[in-house]
Design an enzyme around this catalytic site. Structure first.
Site, short mmCIF file in Angstrom:
data_model
loop_
_atom_site.label_atom_id
_atom_site.label_comp_id
_atom_site.label_asym_id
_atom_site.label_seq_id
_atom_site.Cartn_x
_atom_site.Cartn_y
_atom_site.Cartn_z
N PHE A 120 0.85 -1.19 0.00
CA PHE A 120 0.00 0.00 0.00
C PHE A 120 0.88 1.24 0.00
O PHE A 120 2.03 1.18 0.43
CB PHE A 120 -0.91 -0.01 1.25
N GLN A 233 -7.62 14.76 3.44
CA GLN A 233 -6.94 13.91 2.46
C GLN A 233 -7.77 13.72 1.20
O GLN A 233 -8.96 13.37 1.28
CB GLN A 233 -6.66 12.54 3.07
N HIS A 235 -8.01 11.41 -2.05
CA HIS A 235 -7.54 10.10 -2.51
C HIS A 235 -7.32 10.18 -4.02
O HIS A 235 -8.15 10.76 -4.73
CB HIS A 235 -8.60 9.05 -2.17
N LEU A 245 -14.94 5.47 -4.56
CA LEU A 245 -13.55 5.05 -4.40
C LEU A 245 -13.19 3.83 -5.25
O LEU A 245 -13.92 2.85 -5.30
CB LEU A 245 -13.26 4.71 -2.94
N GLU A 248 -6.86 2.00 -3.30
CA GLU A 248 -5.42 1.98 -3.56
C GLU A 248 -4.90 0.55 -3.72
O GLU A 248 -3.82 0.33 -4.29
CB GLU A 248 -4.73 2.65 -2.36
N ARG A 279 -0.21 9.36 -0.48
CA ARG A 279 -1.34 9.88 -1.25
C ARG A 279 -1.22 11.35 -1.60
O ARG A 279 -1.62 11.77 -2.69
CB ARG A 279 -2.62 9.68 -0.45
N HIS A 345 -11.52 12.38 0.79
CA HIS A 345 -11.59 11.01 1.29
C HIS A 345 -11.58 10.89 2.80
O HIS A 345 -12.29 10.07 3.39
CB HIS A 345 -10.38 10.27 0.71
N ARG A 387 -2.42 10.82 6.05
CA ARG A 387 -2.56 9.43 6.53
C ARG A 387 -2.10 8.43 5.47
O ARG A 387 -2.37 8.62 4.29
CB ARG A 387 -4.03 9.16 6.85
#
Ligand SMILES: Cc1cc2nc3c(=O)[nH]c(=O)nc-3n(C[C@H](O)[C@H](O)[C@H](O)COP(=O)(O)OP(=O)(O)OC[C@H]3O[C@@H](n4cnc5c(N)ncnc54)[C@H](O)[C@@H]3O)c2cc1C
Length: 568
Positions: A120, A233, A235, A245, A248, A279, A345, A387
């Site tokens: 990730f 954040q 995404h 979404l 990821e 991100r 996000h 994050r």
């Protein structure tokens, strides 16, 4: 008017609230969860990609340890991670996920039967445990089962209206029972706010309709600060047009990002980590490409290419996003790249809490006795300014458990709060006057205006001028809401328009905090990028922002330094 009494009241039935309730039941018998949606419609259920823990189960990840996880998280957070909180998160992660496994979460396995782990963004080793791309679904259902087994009282479709407090002690909460239309009081010995995220305030968002930051607004109205709200954040891979979404995990499994020239442009921005860079970096690179005319056909989206992945990977590891691409973009990802664009996000900020989830009164020093917060609604500063993917479910369950325990212990020591008839009557009047409002402004239109303002002026790239403009537009929408609203539905039961009005009021409250915090922070760090102040300024700005509502409704800002230490 109805009143209920419980030892511990948890507002929110996502991963954080459900995990807190399970932990609390070890210490108190009488635990209740209040949720404005059926708890199994909470946003946690939609979490796709995974949950991080340094188990080191795969060959590529065998050297993993909590220290490496800690370092990755600190690095991803761009100088705003509090080290003590991050140490609790990363050290405790293996135990937290194994507990979930024992509760029955159907984690995907390696060929030899171990819990599989995939790569990730920002994590240097494959660390994400996953249940295909339905990890949140697996976690929420397992936790829900535990809640039922333990006899937790669940009040679905009760909308939190306010906290009832007296001198830094919480007595209980008031809620609107969406089914009956009544205002209901809940007295409690302690209360946890686990009301989730707030990115519905943006136009393109991956979050569910319920993520309207109600807990943040209620905190602000009660003189409780919010922390680091400017760090929203975005995404990288929301489905173009809708923002839904595309996890990821798609890039974790080997997906590429391409511009209109068919170029893997990330090689020019971060050649080492490419599409799996943190991100904030990927999103800025994408926005740069779009802004320089390299979006697909010159438009505002790019391509996520999965066509080189095997059918087996798509259907075993990425079934949900494959289906989403088909259903919502009419694209079969095994044959055609998926059109994607940045989508709002996650909120790194929230209600400031201690490591046991106790809500802070100020930036340092005193805390509330029996008021707690957990999950995305809380700010522990484990994510800093950005994050890493899969660290949020981890935070929700790991700190959910700690906070559940601490709140239950506080409940054991405490007295049950008093909920007066006057408190309920006052809220009933508030609902009555909203229902009676008879101007010409419509909730839906005002909500869209707010979302457009936040996306266009407070998005991936910001500037002082745009933020000032955003603040002025929010004031205009607030005025319109207060002076010229019109609700068509005058009934009380299942009144979705009334519910939306309550949510809009809340979004207007914390949106001002996001914009204020962003305006004052004259630097760029993590998800907050100022075109007029593009450099990171550690000398001045390695601090957390606290925003409180003062007398007369003005927002007051103060700061506290980041806690660093020897950990890791
Ligand atoms: C599409 C998507 C995919 C994600 N994937 C991942 C992932 O793979 N890994 C990861 O780590 N993170 C992921 N995240 C982030 C993560 O899922 C969330 O941050 C986390 O689940 C939040 O959990 P929570 O319990 O704090 O809140 P939520 O699950 O949002 O729950 C909030 C609860 O509060 C209740 N509530 C809110 N307001 C009120 C009110 N006024 N009255 C009563 N009840 C109220 C709601 O009904 C709900 O029960 C993802 C997020 C999204 C949007």
């Amino acid at each position: 008017m109805k009143k209920h009494e419980h030892d511990l009241v948890i507002v929110g039935g996502g991963a954080a609230g459900l995990r807190a309730a399970v932990a609390a039941r070890e210490f108190v018998d009488d635990v209740a969860i209040i949720s404005k949606v059926n708890v199994l419609r909470s946003h946690s259920v939609t979490a796709q990609g995974g949950i991080a823990a340094s188990l080191g189960n795969t060959e590529a990840g065998k050297d993993d340890s909590w220290r490496v996880h800690f370092k990755d998280t600190v690095r991803g957070g761009d100088g705003l991670v509090d080290h003590d909180a991050c140490e609790v998160l990363t050290r405790g992660a293996p135990e937290a996920v194994l507990e979930l496994n024992n509760m029955g979460v159907p984690f995907s396995r390696t060929k030899d039967g171990r819990l599989d782990q995939r790569p990730f963004g920002g994590h240097r080793l494959p660390r994400s445990l996953y249940a295909a791309d339905r990890t949140g679904h697996g976690i929420a259902y397992a936790l829900y089962g535990e809640n039922v087994r333990l006899g937790v009282n669940i009040y679905d479709e009760y909308f939190l209206l306010d906290l009832l407090t007296s001198e830094e002690t919480v007595e209980g909460v008031t809620a609107y029972d969406i089914r009956s239309g009544e205002v209901v009081g809940f007295s409690a010995k302690s209360v946890i706010l686990a009301t989730g995220g707030c990115t519905q305030a943006f136009e393109y968002t991956s979050s569910g309709a319920a993520s309207t930051g109600d807990g943040l607004a209620i905190a602000l109205r009660n003189g409780i600060p919010v922390e680091d709200m400017e760090f929203i954040q975005f995404h990288p891979t929301g489905l173009a047009g809708s923002g839904i979404l595309i996890s990821e995990a798609a890039r974790g499994e080997g997906g590429y990002l391409l511009n209109d020239d068919g170029e893997r442009f990330m090689k020019r921005y971060n050649p080492d980590m490419m599409e799996l860079s943190p991100r904030d970096q990927v999103v800025r690179a994408m926005q740069h490409e779009i802004n320089r005319g390299k979006g697909i056909d010159g438009g505002n989206h790019l391509h996520l290419d999965l066509t080189h992945l095997s059918q087996r990977t798509l259907w075993e590891k990425l079934p949900t996003i494959s289906q989403i691409a088909k259903d919502y973009a009419n694209v079969d990802p095994s044959e055609t790249p998926i059109p994607v664009q940045p989508t709002a996000h996650y909120c790194m900020g929230g209600i400031p809490v201690t490591l046991d989830g106790r809500v802070k009164l100020h930036e340092e020093g005193k805390n509330w006795d029996n008021l707690f917060a957990a999950g995305e609604a809380a700010c522990l500063s484990v994510h800093g300014a950005n994050r890493l993917g899969t660290n949020s479910l981890l935070e929700a369950v790991l700190f959910g458990k700690r906070v559940g325990k601490a709140a239950a212990k506080a409940a054991r020591r405490g007295e049950r709060g008093q909920v007066g008839g006057d408190d309920l009557a006052e809220k009933d009047d508030m609902l009555g006057s909203l229902l009676a409002s008879d101007g010409s402004g419509r909730v839906g239109a005002l909500r869209c205006q707010l979302q457009e303002t936040m996306s266009s002026r407070c998005g991936v790239f910001r500037s002082g001028e745009e933020l000032e403009q955003a603040a002025a537009e929010i004031q205009d929408i607030k005025r319109e809401f207060e002076e010229n609203l019109h609700l068509d539905d005058k009934g009380r039961t299942f009144n979705t328009e009334l519910r939306s009005a309550l949510e809009l009021k809340n979004m207007l409250e914390f949106a001002s905090a996001i914009v204020n915090g962003g305006y004052e922070r004259t630097e760029s760090r993590g998800s907050h990028y100022r075109l007029d102040f593009p450099e990171k300024d550690d000398g001045e700005w390695a601090v957390h922002t606290f925003i409180k509502k003062g007398q007369g409704g003005n927002y007051r800002l103060s700061y506290r330094p980041v806690r660093t230490g020897e950990s890791g």
